[in-house]
Design an enzyme around this catalytic site. Structure first.
Site, PDB file in Angstrom:
ATOM      1  N   ALA A  74     -28.705 -90.853  28.324  1.00 47.47           N
ATOM      2  CA  ALA A  74     -27.254 -90.825  28.512  1.00 47.47           C
ATOM      3  C   ALA A  74     -26.576 -89.791  27.610  1.00 47.47           C
ATOM      4  O   ALA A  74     -25.510 -89.276  27.944  1.00 47.47           O
ATOM      5  CB  ALA A  74     -26.664 -92.209  28.263  1.00 47.47           C
ATOM      6  N   THR A  75     -27.197 -89.455  26.481  1.00 49.87           N
ATOM      7  CA  THR A  75     -26.607 -88.403  25.638  1.00 49.87           C
ATOM      8  C   THR A  75     -26.535 -87.096  26.421  1.00 49.87           C
ATOM      9  O   THR A  75     -25.478 -86.442  26.477  1.00 49.87           O
ATOM     10  CB  THR A  75     -27.456 -88.196  24.358  1.00 49.87           C
ATOM     11  OG1 THR A  75     -27.455 -89.419  23.613  1.00 49.87           O
ATOM     12  CG2 THR A  75     -26.898 -87.068  23.503  1.00 49.87           C
ATOM     13  N   ASN A 154     -20.316 -99.788  23.415  1.00 51.61           N
ATOM     14  CA  ASN A 154     -21.627-100.126  22.861  1.00 51.61           C
ATOM     15  C   ASN A 154     -21.562-100.906  21.557  1.00 51.61           C
ATOM     16  O   ASN A 154     -22.548-101.499  21.148  1.00 51.61           O
ATOM     17  CB  ASN A 154     -22.459 -98.851  22.657  1.00 51.61           C
ATOM     18  CG  ASN A 154     -21.718 -97.797  21.871  1.00 51.61           C
ATOM     19  OD1 ASN A 154     -20.588 -97.443  22.200  1.00 51.61           O
ATOM     20  ND2 ASN A 154     -22.319 -97.272  20.826  1.00 51.61           N
ATOM     21  N   GLN A 182     -24.134 -98.770  28.840  1.00 50.97           N
ATOM     22  CA  GLN A 182     -24.192-100.190  28.456  1.00 50.97           C
ATOM     23  C   GLN A 182     -23.773-101.114  29.593  1.00 50.97           C
ATOM     24  O   GLN A 182     -23.761-102.332  29.427  1.00 50.97           O
ATOM     25  CB  GLN A 182     -23.284-100.442  27.235  1.00 50.97           C
ATOM     26  CG  GLN A 182     -23.703 -99.708  25.975  1.00 50.97           C
ATOM     27  CD  GLN A 182     -24.898-100.342  25.267  1.00 50.97           C
ATOM     28  OE1 GLN A 182     -25.340-101.454  25.599  1.00 50.97           O
ATOM     29  NE2 GLN A 182     -25.455 -99.634  24.300  1.00 50.97           N
ATOM     30  N   ALA A 203     -32.186 -95.153  30.694  1.00 55.80           N
ATOM     31  CA  ALA A 203     -33.220 -96.131  31.073  1.00 55.80           C
ATOM     32  C   ALA A 203     -33.458 -97.168  29.984  1.00 55.80           C
ATOM     33  O   ALA A 203     -33.704 -98.335  30.270  1.00 55.80           O
ATOM     34  CB  ALA A 203     -34.529 -95.407  31.384  1.00 55.80           C
ATOM     35  N   HIS A 204     -33.360 -96.733  28.704  1.00 59.39           N
ATOM     36  CA  HIS A 204     -33.849 -97.622  27.650  1.00 59.39           C
ATOM     37  C   HIS A 204     -32.883 -98.724  27.242  1.00 59.39           C
ATOM     38  O   HIS A 204     -33.156 -99.505  26.327  1.00 59.39           O
ATOM     39  CB  HIS A 204     -34.309 -96.823  26.423  1.00 59.39           C
ATOM     40  CG  HIS A 204     -33.211 -96.254  25.576  1.00 59.39           C
ATOM     41  ND1 HIS A 204     -32.809 -96.847  24.410  1.00 59.39           N
ATOM     42  CD2 HIS A 204     -32.447 -95.158  25.731  1.00 59.39           C
ATOM     43  CE1 HIS A 204     -31.837 -96.119  23.863  1.00 59.39           C
ATOM     44  NE2 HIS A 204     -31.599 -95.083  24.645  1.00 59.39           N
ATOM     45  N   THR A 242     -39.564 -79.413  34.176  1.00 59.17           N
ATOM     46  CA  THR A 242     -40.553 -80.204  34.915  1.00 59.17           C
ATOM     47  C   THR A 242     -40.213 -81.687  34.831  1.00 59.17           C
ATOM     48  O   THR A 242     -39.959 -82.207  33.738  1.00 59.17           O
ATOM     49  CB  THR A 242     -41.960 -79.961  34.325  1.00 59.17           C
ATOM     50  OG1 THR A 242     -42.255 -78.578  34.485  1.00 59.17           O
ATOM     51  CG2 THR A 242     -43.010 -80.802  35.026  1.00 59.17           C
ATOM     52  N   CYS A 326     -26.751 -95.005  15.915  1.00 58.95           N
ATOM     53  CA  CYS A 326     -26.621 -93.555  15.757  1.00 58.95           C
ATOM     54  C   CYS A 326     -25.951 -93.218  14.436  1.00 58.95           C
ATOM     55  O   CYS A 326     -26.066 -92.122  13.930  1.00 58.95           O
ATOM     56  CB  CYS A 326     -25.797 -92.972  16.887  1.00 58.95           C
ATOM     57  SG  CYS A 326     -26.062 -93.817  18.414  1.00 58.95           S
TER      58      CYS A 326
HETATM   59  C1  LIG Z   1     -22.368 -96.041  25.591  1.00 59.38           C
HETATM   60  C2  LIG Z   1     -23.540 -95.175  25.280  1.00 59.38           C
HETATM   61  N1  LIG Z   1     -23.557 -93.902  25.687  1.00 59.38           N
HETATM   62  C3  LIG Z   1     -24.581 -93.095  25.437  1.00 59.38           C
HETATM   63  C4  LIG Z   1     -25.681 -93.515  24.750  1.00 59.38           C
HETATM   64  C5  LIG Z   1     -26.818 -92.581  24.504  1.00 59.38           C
HETATM   65  O1  LIG Z   1     -27.884 -92.893  25.350  1.00 59.38           O
HETATM   66  P1  LIG Z   1     -29.332 -92.280  25.139  1.00 59.38           P
HETATM   67  O2  LIG Z   1     -29.937 -93.002  23.983  1.00 59.38           O
HETATM   68  O3  LIG Z   1     -30.035 -92.551  26.441  1.00 59.38           O
HETATM   69  O4  LIG Z   1     -29.190 -90.816  24.893  1.00 59.38           O
HETATM   70  C6  LIG Z   1     -25.730 -94.848  24.312  1.00 59.38           C
HETATM   71  C7  LIG Z   1     -26.870 -95.373  23.528  1.00 59.38           C
HETATM   72  O5  LIG Z   1     -26.996 -95.194  22.353  1.00 59.38           O
HETATM   73  C8  LIG Z   1     -24.629 -95.690  24.572  1.00 59.38           C
HETATM   74  O6  LIG Z   1     -24.611 -96.952  24.141  1.00 59.38           O
END
Ligand SMILES: Cc1ncc(COP(=O)(O)O)c(C=O)c1O
Length: 381
Positions: A74-75, A154, A182, A203-204, A242, A326
């Site tokens: 998601a980042t 989050n 989330q 995914a995680h 890839t 983070c």
């Molecule tokens: C709301 C939100 N956005 C983005 C992220 C980033 O996701 P990822 O760890 O898949 O880069 C997170 C997770 O830390 C999140 O909670």
């Protein structure tokens, strides 16, 4: 004995069924071929696996599989949405709206864009962490090209009224990006009903592997984004590189399971939360954002008079977090908590507890008892 893991908002373990699927695409006996290899059957077969995963991810959010662009998480999806869309629409305007309590992936992308000359408005949430549709509408300008808001926060678990905001934005040409990292698997998400243009997924957070995610990019009306990663033209030119068959198959399986188990997971998380809160009855605490609609897996609680870090040290058998992972390297209070008007001191006395599919209700209850005992002990002069 392993600690009780109540940090599922930071990451979830892979569902064993997900890990099993991933193993099929790694070893010499498996389907390890490059899904972009057109010259042999193995490449075609790997591509079919990737396309099945694309359908599984699309199905959870009721999207067309062709609207799914694979990313590393998601980042990256947030970066691609904000920076990619801002650059694609720069000729139409340079104003972007987001909120002060977004994930850093959105906020840092917005700061980056500000350095490129874009103007960013940061909406202030209410005391529960909610952004209201009227605030978004009031902030809109003729030159607004993008609005970016998260579906579920989050750190708080608070749910934003995304369908209502999307509906109100229909009359304005600005794109609407939503970070649903989330929200996926926790709330019903329907891209056929809700006019969001770009949606970030990971995914995680949904019992899939780390290091893989997706960006939903609407096709009708077509949302345009400029790629950030060049080379090879994969993902219809929006994201080269890839494709990692095992990661994508894992994400697909995780999203398929999430779709099947959404209400079961919801009830289970609610039961964990109730058991945990019941065990906390003997002590006083503040439930941040507790007056708003919240997802059942996450509780951010303030224990007045006790530093969150001290409480964590008193609970070595509990894996939880003070603020978002983070930012765990810094001792600053969470900007999300101070962003909803909580004092620095109160923010530093807060802990996030997040339950998951593999948390047992009995574990949630035991963890709650440990917290209640530790808080009582630490408050005793
Ligand atoms: C709301 C939100 N956005 C983005 C992220 C980033 O996701 P990822 O760890 O898949 O880069 C997170 C997770 O830390 C999140 O909670």
């Amino acid at each position: 004995m392993a600690p009780i893991y109540l940090d599922n908002a930071a990451t979830t373990p892979c569902d064993p069924a997900v890990a099993e699927v991933m193993m099929e695409y790694l070893t010499p006996e498996g389907l390890f071929a490059n899904p972009a290899s057109r010259s042999h059957l193995l490449g075609w077969q790997a591509e079919q696996v990737v396309e099945q995963a694309r359908r599984q991810v699309a199905d959870l959010i009721k999207a067309n599989p062709r609207e799914i662009v694979w990313t590393s998480g998601a980042t990256e999806s947030d970066n691609l949405a904000l920076i990619g869309a801002a650059r694609a629409y720069r000729h139409q305007g340079q104003h972007i709206i987001t909120s002060a309590i977004e994930h850093k992936a959105v906020l840092d992308s917005a700061h980056w864009l500000a350095q490129e000359g874009f103007e960013v408005t940061y909406l202030q949430p209410d005391a529960q962490g909610v952004i209201h549709p009227e605030q978004v509408i009031e902030a809109l300008r003729d030159d607004t090209i993008l609005v970016s808001l998260m579906w579920v926060n989050n750190e708080l678990g608070t749910i934003n009224p995304i369908p209502a905001i999307a509906e109100r934005l229909q009359s304005h040409p600005a794109l609407f990006h939503v970070d649903a990292a989330q929200a996926a698997g926790k709330l019903p998400i329907d891209m056929q009903q809700v006019p969001v243009d770009l949606l970030s997924l990971s995914a995680h957070k949904v019992y899939g592997p780390k290091g893989v995610g997706a960006l939903f990019v609407r096709r009708e009306p077509q949302a345009l984004i400029e790629p950030l990663i060049h080379g090879g033209g994969h993902e219809r030119g929006m994201r080269s590189g890839t494709l990692a068959t095992h990661q994508l198959a894992g994400m697909g399986k995780a999203f398929e399971i999430a779709a099947q188990r959404m209400s079961q997971d919801h009830d289970h998380l609610q039961a964990c939360r109730d058991a945990f809160l019941k065990a906390l009855e003997p002590i006083e605490y503040i439930h941040h954002g507790g007056q708003a609609h919240q997802v059942p897996n996450l509780l951010n609680l303030g224990f007045t008079g006790i530093e969150g870090e001290t409480l964590l040290m008193a609970l070595p058998d509990l894996a939880v977090s003070t603020g978002s992972a983070c930012n765990s390297a810094s001792v600053d209070p969470s900007f999300v908590l101070t962003g909803i008007g909580i004092s620095r001191e109160q923010a530093l006395s807060s802990v996030r507890f997040s339950f998951g599919r593999f948390t047992e209700v009995e574990e949630a209850s035991r963890a709650g008892q440990w917290v209640a005992e530790a808080v009582t002990r630490l408050r005793t002069p």
